[in-house]
Design an enzyme around this catalytic site. Sequence first.
Site, PDB file in Angstrom:
ATOM      1  N   GLY A 251      25.171  13.135  88.724  1.00  0.00           N
ATOM      2  CA  GLY A 251      24.325  14.021  89.519  1.00  0.00           C
ATOM      3  C   GLY A 251      23.519  13.313  90.591  1.00  0.00           C
ATOM      4  N   GLY A 252      22.666  14.115  91.224  1.00  0.00           N
ATOM      5  CA  GLY A 252      21.832  13.615  92.323  1.00  0.00           C
ATOM      6  C   GLY A 252      20.905  12.491  91.888  1.00  0.00           C
TER       7      GLY A 252
ATOM      8  N   ILE B 230      14.315  13.080  81.636  1.00  0.00           N
ATOM      9  CA  ILE B 230      13.963  13.403  83.026  1.00  0.00           C
ATOM     10  C   ILE B 230      14.117  14.911  83.263  1.00  0.00           C
ATOM     11  CG2 ILE B 230      14.732  13.099  85.428  1.00  0.00           C
ATOM     12  CD1 ILE B 230      15.535  10.201  84.656  1.00  0.00           C
TER      13      ILE B 230
ATOM     14  N   ASP C  34       5.396  10.996  89.098  1.00  0.00           N
ATOM     15  CA  ASP C  34       4.036  11.422  89.471  1.00  0.00           C
ATOM     16  C   ASP C  34       3.152  10.208  89.776  1.00  0.00           C
ATOM     17  OD1 ASP C  34       4.682  14.164  88.950  1.00  0.00           O
ATOM     18  OD2 ASP C  34       4.552  13.707  86.818  1.00  0.00           O
TER      19      ASP C  34
ATOM     20  N   ARG D 119       4.361   8.674  93.109  1.00  0.00           N
ATOM     21  CA  ARG D 119       3.881   9.476  94.249  1.00  0.00           C
ATOM     22  C   ARG D 119       2.390   9.252  94.493  1.00  0.00           C
ATOM     23  NH1 ARG D 119       7.135  14.730  92.089  1.00  0.00           N
ATOM     24  NH2 ARG D 119       8.883  14.614  93.546  1.00  0.00           N
TER      25      ARG D 119
ATOM     26  N   HIS E 209       4.253  17.330  83.234  1.00  0.00           N
ATOM     27  CA  HIS E 209       4.985  17.216  84.499  1.00  0.00           C
ATOM     28  C   HIS E 209       5.324  18.590  85.068  1.00  0.00           C
ATOM     29  CE1 HIS E 209       7.462  15.625  87.652  1.00  0.00           C
ATOM     30  NE2 HIS E 209       8.470  16.392  87.255  1.00  0.00           N
TER      31      HIS E 209
HETATM   32  N1  NAD Z   1      11.066  14.296  85.470  1.00  0.00           N
HETATM   33  C1  NAD Z   1      11.024  14.309  86.793  1.00  0.00           C
HETATM   34  O1  NAD Z   1      10.093  13.803  87.418  1.00  0.00           O
HETATM   35  C2  NAD Z   1      12.168  14.915  87.566  1.00  0.00           C
HETATM   36  C3  NAD Z   1      12.308  14.621  88.936  1.00  0.00           C
HETATM   37  C4  NAD Z   1      13.389  15.176  89.628  1.00  0.00           C
HETATM   38  C5  NAD Z   1      14.303  16.003  88.967  1.00  0.00           C
HETATM   39  N2  NAD Z   1      14.125  16.261  87.644  1.00  0.00           N
HETATM   40  C6  NAD Z   1      15.090  17.098  86.910  1.00  0.00           C
HETATM   41  O2  NAD Z   1      16.263  16.331  86.646  1.00  0.00           O
HETATM   42  C7  NAD Z   1      17.369  17.218  86.436  1.00  0.00           C
HETATM   43  C8  NAD Z   1      18.581  16.749  87.224  1.00  0.00           C
HETATM   44  O3  NAD Z   1      18.335  16.818  88.593  1.00  0.00           O
HETATM   45  P1  NAD Z   1      19.482  16.393  89.647  1.00  0.00           P
HETATM   46  O4  NAD Z   1      18.887  16.555  90.999  1.00  0.00           O
HETATM   47  O5  NAD Z   1      20.079  15.103  89.272  1.00  0.00           O
HETATM   48  O6  NAD Z   1      20.554  17.576  89.404  1.00  0.00           O
HETATM   49  P2  NAD Z   1      22.115  17.559  89.739  1.00  0.00           P
HETATM   50  O7  NAD Z   1      22.589  18.948  89.628  1.00  0.00           O
HETATM   51  O8  NAD Z   1      22.350  16.837  91.012  1.00  0.00           O
HETATM   52  O9  NAD Z   1      22.721  16.674  88.571  1.00  0.00           O
HETATM   53  C9  NAD Z   1      22.699  17.088  87.247  1.00  0.00           C
HETATM   54  C10 NAD Z   1      23.925  16.538  86.557  1.00  0.00           C
HETATM   55  O10 NAD Z   1      23.872  16.973  85.201  1.00  0.00           O
HETATM   56  C11 NAD Z   1      25.213  17.216  84.829  1.00  0.00           C
HETATM   57  N3  NAD Z   1      25.268  18.026  83.629  1.00  0.00           N
HETATM   58  C12 NAD Z   1      25.133  19.367  83.491  1.00  0.00           C
HETATM   59  N4  NAD Z   1      25.296  19.720  82.210  1.00  0.00           N
HETATM   60  C13 NAD Z   1      25.508  18.584  81.524  1.00  0.00           C
HETATM   61  C14 NAD Z   1      25.745  18.286  80.160  1.00  0.00           C
HETATM   62  N5  NAD Z   1      25.798  19.248  79.235  1.00  0.00           N
HETATM   63  N6  NAD Z   1      25.908  16.995  79.804  1.00  0.00           N
HETATM   64  C15 NAD Z   1      25.856  16.022  80.732  1.00  0.00           C
HETATM   65  N7  NAD Z   1      25.661  16.238  82.037  1.00  0.00           N
HETATM   66  C16 NAD Z   1      25.500  17.500  82.421  1.00  0.00           C
HETATM   67  C17 NAD Z   1      25.849  17.865  86.036  1.00  0.00           C
HETATM   68  O11 NAD Z   1      27.260  17.812  85.972  1.00  0.00           O
HETATM   69  C18 NAD Z   1      25.264  17.028  87.141  1.00  0.00           C
HETATM   70  O12 NAD Z   1      26.088  15.940  87.467  1.00  0.00           O
HETATM   71  C19 NAD Z   1      16.843  18.604  86.828  1.00  0.00           C
HETATM   72  O13 NAD Z   1      16.522  19.343  85.679  1.00  0.00           O
HETATM   73  C20 NAD Z   1      15.601  18.307  87.630  1.00  0.00           C
HETATM   74  O14 NAD Z   1      14.681  19.350  87.623  1.00  0.00           O
HETATM   75  C21 NAD Z   1      13.079  15.734  86.940  1.00  0.00           C
HETATM   76  O1  LMR Z   2      10.061  19.431  91.428  1.00  0.00           O
HETATM   77  C1  LMR Z   2      11.107  19.432  90.772  1.00  0.00           C
HETATM   78  O2  LMR Z   2      11.680  20.467  90.437  1.00  0.00           O
HETATM   79  C2  LMR Z   2      11.740  18.132  90.395  1.00  0.00           C
HETATM   80  C3  LMR Z   2      10.786  17.162  89.797  1.00  0.00           C
HETATM   81  O3  LMR Z   2      10.138  17.657  88.672  1.00  0.00           O
HETATM   82  C4  LMR Z   2       9.811  16.598  90.777  1.00  0.00           C
HETATM   83  O4  LMR Z   2       8.626  16.496  90.459  1.00  0.00           O
HETATM   84  O5  LMR Z   2      10.228  16.227  91.888  1.00  0.00           O
END
Ligand code: NAD
Ligand code: LMR
Length: 342
Positions: free
Chosen positions: A38-39, A145, A178, A181, A205
Site C-alpha cells: 500500500g501507500g 498503524i 503526531d 508533525r 490518534h
Molecule cells: N497511525 C497513523 O498515524 C496513520 C497515518 C496514515 C495512515 N494511517 C492508516 O493506515 C492505513 C493504510 O493507509 P494506506 O494509505 O497505506 O492505504 P492503502 O490503501 O494505500 O494501502 C493499504 C494496503 O492494505 C492492503 N490490505 C487490505 N486488506 C488487507 C488484508 N486483509 N491483509 C493485508 N493487507 C491488506 C491493501 O491491499 C493495500 O495494499 C489506513 O487505515 C490509514 O488510515 C494511519
Molecule cells: O488522517 C488520516 O486519516 C491518516 C492518519 O491518521 C494521519 O494522521 O495522517
Amino acid sequence: MFSRAIKPVASVAAQNGLKNFSTSSQKNFKVVVAGAAGGIGQPLALLLKQNKLVTRLALYDIAPVTPGVGVDLSHMDTPAKVTGHQGPDQLADAIKGADVVVIPAGVPRKPGMTRDDLFNTNASIVRDLAACVAKNSPKAIIAIITNPVNSMVPIASEVMKKAGVYDPNRILGVTTLDVVRAAAFIGEINGVDPQTVSIPVIGGHSGVTIIPLLSQSKPAVKLSDQGKIDALTKRIQEAGTEVVKAKAGGGSATLSMAYAGARLTGSVLRGLKGESNVVECAYIKSDLTEATYFANPVVLGKNGVEKNLGFGSLNDYEKQLLKAAIPELQKNIKTGEDFAKK
Ligand SMILES: NC(=O)c1ccc[n+]([C@@H]2O[C@H](COP(=O)([O-])OP(=O)(O)OC[C@H]3O[C@@H](n4cnc5c(N)ncnc54)[C@H](O)[C@@H]3O)[C@@H](O)[C@H]2O)c1
Ligand SMILES: O=C(O)C[C@H](O)C(=O)O
C-alpha cells in the site's frame, strides 16, 4: 528525555506463561509489514530494508503486486533478506519467527470521512492479522498503524487475550506521526532543526484525542499568546485531515507515515536489542487516566514497553484538552472491544 516517570506498566506475560524471548545480544530481527503493497507499506518497507537491525523483512499483502514489491526491494544492496507473501494462504509463513509485526493494512480516508468511518472495513482486517500473530508468533511486538488506531489496539488486545497470549507491553498503537508533525511545525516556528525538538503528544490518534503538550516542548515554543498556542494545537490535531484534503481523494498521509513508522519500528528494535533509554510516544494499555488505552512517552526495551513515563504536569489549557479527549477515547475503546468480543 521527558519529564516525569510515573510507574512501570504491569506485565501479564508471566501469568500467560510467556518467557522473556530476547537474548541480551540479539541484533538480528525479523520484521513483517502487513499491508506492504500500500501507500504506506511500500515506502515503509523501503526504509526498513535500510535498517541494519533488520535481517529478515517479510512483506505481506492481499494485493497481487506484493511478490513483485518483494523482488524489487530484494535488489537493494542492504543486508535484510526480503520475502513477499500474497494472500491469506501465505500469511502464516510471513508471520512465523517475527520479532515485530507492523500493520498498515486497511483502507485510508477520503475527504469528508472521519477515521471512525474506516472502522467497519479495517476492524476485521486487524482482527484477522492479530489472530495469525497470536497463533504463529505470539511474542512478536505488534505496531498498529491502521485507523482508527484508538479502536484497533483494543481489538488486537482482545484477540490476544482470547488466544491466551496477551502481553500489553507488546501491542502498540503508532502515534509517532503526531510527534513528527508537532516537531516539524515547532521547528518551523522556532527556526530550528525539527530533529532537535522534543515534544510529547499524548492521548490517542484522532481529532480531539491528539494532545500535543506544547508547554513541555524543548526548546520552548516561541509563540507569544494563547490564541497562537490554540491554533498550533488544532493544526496538529487536524494535520491528518490537512493531508487528506490536499490529496483530494487520493488517500491520506503515506510518506510521512512511512517515515514515522520506520522510526517507531527502529526504536522498538533498538529496545529489543538491549539499548537503554529508547523513548517514543505510543498508544498502549494504560491505567493513567479513565481511558484504558492512552498514548504518552514510554521506554522501549527487550520485551516491548519497559516503562510508562506518563505525561508529567499539564497546564490549565492542556487539562481541558485531556478532559475533552477522555470520553472520545473511552467511546473508541468500547467500540473496538465490543467488536472483538462479538
Ligand atoms: N497511525 C497513523 O498515524 C496513520 C497515518 C496514515 C495512515 N494511517 C492508516 O493506515 C492505513 C493504510 O493507509 P494506506 O494509505 O497505506 O492505504 P492503502 O490503501 O494505500 O494501502 C493499504 C494496503 O492494505 C492492503 N490490505 C487490505 N486488506 C488487507 C488484508 N486483509 N491483509 C493485508 N493487507 C491488506 C491493501 O491491499 C493495500 O495494499 C489506513 O487505515 C490509514 O488510515 C494511519
Ligand atoms: O488522517 C488520516 O486519516 C491518516 C492518519 O491518521 C494521519 O494522521 O495522517
